[in-house]
Write an enzyme that holds these catalytic residues in place. Structure first.
Site, PDB file in Angstrom:
ATOM      1  N   SER A  91      61.716 -45.382 -36.766  1.00  0.00           N
ATOM      2  CA  SER A  91      60.387 -44.771 -36.586  1.00  0.00           C
ATOM      3  C   SER A  91      59.654 -45.510 -35.469  1.00  0.00           C
ATOM      4  O   SER A  91      59.690 -46.728 -35.388  1.00  0.00           O
ATOM      5  CB  SER A  91      59.562 -44.861 -37.880  1.00  0.00           C
ATOM      6  OG  SER A  91      58.284 -44.256 -37.654  1.00  0.00           O
ATOM      7  N   HIS A 134      56.238 -36.253 -45.576  1.00  0.00           N
ATOM      8  CA  HIS A 134      55.953 -35.128 -44.678  1.00  0.00           C
ATOM      9  C   HIS A 134      56.521 -33.828 -45.220  1.00  0.00           C
ATOM     10  O   HIS A 134      56.738 -32.867 -44.486  1.00  0.00           O
ATOM     11  CB  HIS A 134      56.494 -35.399 -43.261  1.00  0.00           C
ATOM     12  CG  HIS A 134      55.569 -36.281 -42.478  1.00  0.00           C
ATOM     13  ND1 HIS A 134      55.885 -36.779 -41.242  1.00  0.00           N
ATOM     14  CD2 HIS A 134      54.365 -36.781 -42.773  1.00  0.00           C
ATOM     15  CE1 HIS A 134      54.882 -37.526 -40.806  1.00  0.00           C
ATOM     16  NE2 HIS A 134      53.954 -37.547 -41.724  1.00  0.00           N
TER      17      HIS A 134
HETATM   18  N1  APR Z   1      69.007 -45.775 -34.380  1.00  0.00           N
HETATM   19  C1  APR Z   1      67.825 -46.468 -34.377  1.00  0.00           C
HETATM   20  N2  APR Z   1      66.669 -45.962 -33.876  1.00  0.00           N
HETATM   21  C2  APR Z   1      66.716 -44.719 -33.356  1.00  0.00           C
HETATM   22  C3  APR Z   1      67.897 -43.940 -33.320  1.00  0.00           C
HETATM   23  C4  APR Z   1      69.069 -44.526 -33.874  1.00  0.00           C
HETATM   24  N3  APR Z   1      70.244 -43.878 -33.898  1.00  0.00           N
HETATM   25  N4  APR Z   1      67.606 -42.747 -32.752  1.00  0.00           N
HETATM   26  C5  APR Z   1      66.299 -42.780 -32.429  1.00  0.00           C
HETATM   27  N5  APR Z   1      65.762 -43.959 -32.778  1.00  0.00           N
HETATM   28  C6  APR Z   1      64.379 -44.406 -32.638  1.00  0.00           C
HETATM   29  C7  APR Z   1      63.725 -43.955 -31.363  1.00  0.00           C
HETATM   30  O1  APR Z   1      63.862 -44.959 -30.399  1.00  0.00           O
HETATM   31  C8  APR Z   1      62.270 -43.771 -31.785  1.00  0.00           C
HETATM   32  O2  APR Z   1      61.492 -44.902 -31.489  1.00  0.00           O
HETATM   33  O3  APR Z   1      63.684 -43.797 -33.699  1.00  0.00           O
HETATM   34  C9  APR Z   1      62.339 -43.637 -33.315  1.00  0.00           C
HETATM   35  C10 APR Z   1      61.897 -42.263 -33.771  1.00  0.00           C
HETATM   36  O4  APR Z   1      60.499 -42.204 -33.558  1.00  0.00           O
HETATM   37  P1  APR Z   1      59.822 -40.764 -33.515  1.00  0.00           P
HETATM   38  O5  APR Z   1      60.640 -39.864 -32.690  1.00  0.00           O
HETATM   39  O6  APR Z   1      58.383 -40.984 -33.164  1.00  0.00           O
HETATM   40  O7  APR Z   1      59.952 -40.228 -35.017  1.00  0.00           O
HETATM   41  P2  APR Z   1      59.006 -40.615 -36.229  1.00  0.00           P
HETATM   42  O8  APR Z   1      58.534 -42.022 -36.121  1.00  0.00           O
HETATM   43  O9  APR Z   1      59.725 -40.192 -37.463  1.00  0.00           O
HETATM   44  O10 APR Z   1      57.757 -39.630 -35.997  1.00  0.00           O
HETATM   45  C11 APR Z   1      56.769 -39.636 -37.010  1.00  0.00           C
HETATM   46  O11 APR Z   1      55.727 -37.686 -36.010  1.00  0.00           O
HETATM   47  O12 APR Z   1      55.744 -35.531 -35.085  1.00  0.00           O
HETATM   48  C12 APR Z   1      55.637 -36.286 -36.225  1.00  0.00           C
HETATM   49  O13 APR Z   1      56.026 -35.464 -38.369  1.00  0.00           O
HETATM   50  C13 APR Z   1      56.670 -35.935 -37.228  1.00  0.00           C
HETATM   51  O14 APR Z   1      57.633 -37.269 -38.949  1.00  0.00           O
HETATM   52  C14 APR Z   1      57.338 -37.234 -37.571  1.00  0.00           C
HETATM   53  C15 APR Z   1      56.272 -38.219 -37.201  1.00  0.00           C
END
Ligand code: APR
Length: 250
Positions: A189, A118
């Protein structure tokens, strides 16, 4: 986290080419909010704020949103999860980290092979001529003038990250890495954004193992061989410790 992390460690030690696939959840313990967790960005802002059309419609509003978020990202430090993944790479148990994050914390923690699909918050590029500059220089310009920073050609700078509606970068490289992997370790994620989320799926579809460390359930939990619903830092330290125990007991 206990016994599941032992199963994850056993799978890692017995695999021949494992990769990690990470999202915003690996950086929340560094103070960077994720998107869809309880304190997620999209629970507070309209995702449209991160779209190309918003940048073109309202570069002033766009830079107000990004400068605040990316400025504090500059001071974020790697956490235990990043350090554990870097150690697993040094041990030869993880061959690459494919990340959706743009915070640069995997490299800062010592991971060598990192594929940022990204983009990166560390640089910006001119929307007219494509010239790159550091985000810090563009931020200084922005803070001095309160105007969206411009390149010497007059074009407005934009962050070097994938915005909504844009193709992810280095996808081919990430898919190649997935094709030669027999294990993928997903960390932090929700696996809701495509095509990024297809990368771990590809490893599973080709007969590899899918391991997930995530606080909340993800879209692929029922496909996973191991699921650890624990904080990434603690879970990865446990997987690292158990991997070392298994190797030493051989
Ligand atoms: N330990 C484990 N899991 C965690 C923690 C932690 N400390 N903190 C948050 N999480 C989990 C949350 O429960 C959530 O399910 O990480 C996950 C993050 O998911 P998203 O917020 O959807 O992030 P991501 O998967 O990276 O999003 C993908 O979406 O908006 C776009 O470009 C943006 O890169 C991003 C993409």
């Amino acid at each position: 986290c206990g016994d599941e992390s032992r199963r994850a460690a056993e799978a890692l030690v017995n695999s021949s080419h494992s990769i990690a696939f990470t999202g915003a959840g690996v950086s929340t313990e560094s103070g960077i909010p994720d998107f869809r967790g309880p304190n997620g960005l999209w629970r507070r802002f309209d995702p449209r704020m991160a779209s190309v059309e918003y940048f073109l419609d309202d570069p002033r509003g766009f830079w107000a949103f990004y400068s605040a978020r990316f400025k504090f990202m500059l001071s974020a430090k790697p956490n235990a999860a990043h350090f554990a993944l870097a150690e697993l790479e040094r041990m030869g148990l993880i061959k690459a980290v494919i990340t959706q994050n743009v915070d640069g914390l995997h490299s800062a923690a010592g991971s060598v092979k990192v594929i940022e699909i990204h983009g990166s918050s560390r640089t910006v590029r001119c929307s007219r001529c494509g010239a790159r500059a550091s985000f810090e220089d563009a931020l200084r310009l922005y803070e001095e003038t309160s105007e969206p920073p411009r390149c010497s050609c007059g074009g407005i700078y934009r962050p070097d990250v994938v915005l909504f509606g844009e193709p992810v970068v280095r996808l081919g490289e990430a898919l190649d890495e997935a094709r030669r992997s027999d294990l993928v370790l997903v960390v932090g994620s929700s696996l809701t954004v495509h095509p990024a989320a297809e990368i771990p799926l590809l490893v599973k579809e080709r007969g590899g193992s899918l391991l997930i460390i995530n606080m909340e359930p993800t879209e692929y939990d029922d496909l996973a061989d191991v699921v650890i619903h624990c904080p990434a830092g603690k879970a990865l330290e446990s997987v690292l410790r158990k991997s070392k125990e298994i190797i030493e007991s051989r």
